[in-house]
Design a protein around this motif. Structure first.
Motif, PDB file in Angstrom:
ATOM      1  N   ALA A  88      -6.902   0.940  -6.340  1.00 27.00           N
ATOM      2  CA  ALA A  88      -6.880  -0.346  -5.643  1.00 27.00           C
ATOM      3  C   ALA A  88      -8.045  -1.162  -6.180  1.00 27.00           C
ATOM      4  CB  ALA A  88      -7.012  -0.165  -4.135  1.00 27.00           C
TER       5      ALA A  88
ATOM      6  N   PHE B 122      -2.202   5.476   5.336  1.00 28.99           N
ATOM      7  CA  PHE B 122      -2.734   6.826   5.519  1.00 28.99           C
ATOM      8  C   PHE B 122      -2.387   7.356   6.914  1.00 28.99           C
ATOM      9  CE2 PHE B 122      -6.312   9.534   6.984  1.00 28.99           C
ATOM     10  CZ  PHE B 122      -6.005  10.654   6.233  1.00 28.99           C
TER      11      PHE B 122
ATOM     12  N   GLU C 244     -12.793   3.498  -1.007  1.00 30.93           N
ATOM     13  CA  GLU C 244     -12.519   4.701  -1.790  1.00 30.93           C
ATOM     14  C   GLU C 244     -13.441   5.841  -1.367  1.00 30.93           C
ATOM     15  OE1 GLU C 244     -12.301   6.371  -6.388  1.00 30.93           O
ATOM     16  OE2 GLU C 244     -12.776   4.255  -6.042  1.00 30.93           O
TER      17      GLU C 244
ATOM     18  N   PHE D 201      -7.177   7.355  -6.293  1.00 32.43           N
ATOM     19  CA  PHE D 201      -7.325   6.068  -5.610  1.00 32.43           C
ATOM     20  C   PHE D 201      -7.181   4.953  -6.633  1.00 32.43           C
ATOM     21  CE2 PHE D 201      -9.641   2.456  -3.930  1.00 32.43           C
ATOM     22  CZ  PHE D 201      -9.345   2.486  -2.578  1.00 32.43           C
TER      23      PHE D 201
ATOM     24  N   LEU E  30      -4.140   0.279   3.210  1.00 33.59           N
ATOM     25  CA  LEU E  30      -4.434   1.663   2.847  1.00 33.59           C
ATOM     26  C   LEU E  30      -4.692   2.520   4.083  1.00 33.59           C
ATOM     27  CD1 LEU E  30      -6.673   1.018  -0.271  1.00 33.59           C
ATOM     28  CD2 LEU E  30      -4.421   2.118  -0.264  1.00 33.59           C
TER      29      LEU E  30
ATOM     30  N   ALA F   6       0.859  -1.185   0.000  1.00 38.25           N
ATOM     31  CA  ALA F   6       0.000   0.000   0.000  1.00 38.25           C
ATOM     32  C   ALA F   6       0.891   1.230   0.000  1.00 38.25           C
ATOM     33  CB  ALA F   6      -0.900  -0.005   1.233  1.00 38.25           C
TER      34      ALA F   6
ATOM     35  N   LEU G   8      -3.682   7.397  -3.002  1.00 41.73           N
ATOM     36  CA  LEU G   8      -3.633   6.063  -2.405  1.00 41.73           C
ATOM     37  C   LEU G   8      -3.567   5.017  -3.506  1.00 41.73           C
ATOM     38  CD1 LEU G   8      -6.418   6.610   0.237  1.00 41.73           C
ATOM     39  CD2 LEU G   8      -4.063   6.022   0.781  1.00 41.73           C
ATOM     40  N   LYS G   9      -2.718   4.028  -3.289  1.00 40.11           N
ATOM     41  CA  LYS G   9      -2.594   2.936  -4.254  1.00 40.11           C
ATOM     42  C   LYS G   9      -2.232   1.671  -3.490  1.00 40.11           C
ATOM     43  CE  LYS G   9      -0.194   1.602  -8.480  1.00 40.11           C
ATOM     44  NZ  LYS G   9       0.809   1.975  -9.477  1.00 40.11           N
ATOM     45  N   ALA G  10      -2.840   0.568  -3.877  1.00 39.57           N
ATOM     46  CA  ALA G  10      -2.491  -0.710  -3.255  1.00 39.57           C
ATOM     47  C   ALA G  10      -2.655  -1.829  -4.262  1.00 39.57           C
ATOM     48  CB  ALA G  10      -3.359  -0.977  -2.028  1.00 39.57           C
TER      49      ALA G  10
ATOM     50  N   CYS H 185       0.812   5.630   0.043  1.00 35.26           N
ATOM     51  CA  CYS H 185       0.033   6.831   0.323  1.00 35.26           C
ATOM     52  C   CYS H 185       0.943   8.042   0.215  1.00 35.26           C
ATOM     53  CB  CYS H 185      -0.577   6.756   1.725  1.00 35.26           C
ATOM     54  SG  CYS H 185      -1.572   8.201   2.159  1.00 35.26           S
TER      55      CYS H 185
END
Length: 153
Positions: free
Chosen positions: A81, A131, A97, A79, A127, A65, A113-115, A67
């Motif tokens: 994911a 964060f 999300e 976002f 996530l 994850a 955010l990315k996972a 951030c």
């Protein structure tokens, strides 16, 4: 998920919510995102001395994850994911999300955010934890100046 955010962000957080879970989780999760975003924005005050930026790469088993955050006064969410299932526990995965969008909008932050992962629970949990760690870094105080060349955040 909020517990992971609070623990990894080193925030003292207590949330009580009476929602319409008998219908679904949408309004409850959205309202918690709005309330938390509002509380965080108020807690930051005039933002003088804030580091302002934060980022984190957080591994959780097979999941990574990421951030990145800018306490910019300009709300925006990116976002990325994917979830394989409709739910993680009792929470609809599409609400992950939506929670962060509601929070970013009311807090006035730019949030990326990315996972990637195979386990939906790890993706969501990663996530929230990323964060928390990112926000922890961004709200540190270094000096007394407003961290903006424009003079406003």
């Amino acid at each position: 998920m909020l517990d992971g955010f609070a623990r990894h962000g080193l925030f003292d957080l207590s949330v009580t919510c009476h929602g319409d879970l008998d219908v679904d989780c949408h309004h409850t999760i959205e309202d918690i995102g709005i309330a938390l975003g509002t509380a965080l924005k108020e807690a930051l005050g005039d933002k003088a001395g804030l580091v302002r930026y934060g980022s984190c790469m957080l591994p959780m088993d097979e999941t990574l994850a990421r951030c990145a955050l800018d306490i910019s006064g300009r709300p925006y969410l990116t976002f990325k994911a994917k979830f394989k299932h409709l739910k993680v526990g009792d929470m609809s995965t599409e609400m992950v999300e939506h929670f962060f969008r509601s929070l970013a909008q009311t807090m006035g932050v730019t949030l990326n955010l990315k996972a990637q992962g195979r386990n939906d629970h790890h993706v969501a949990e990663g996530l929230f934890k990323a964060f928390g760690r990112t926000l922890r870094d961004a709200v540190k105080i270094e000096g007394s100046d407003l961290p903006s060349s424009k003079g406003v955040l």
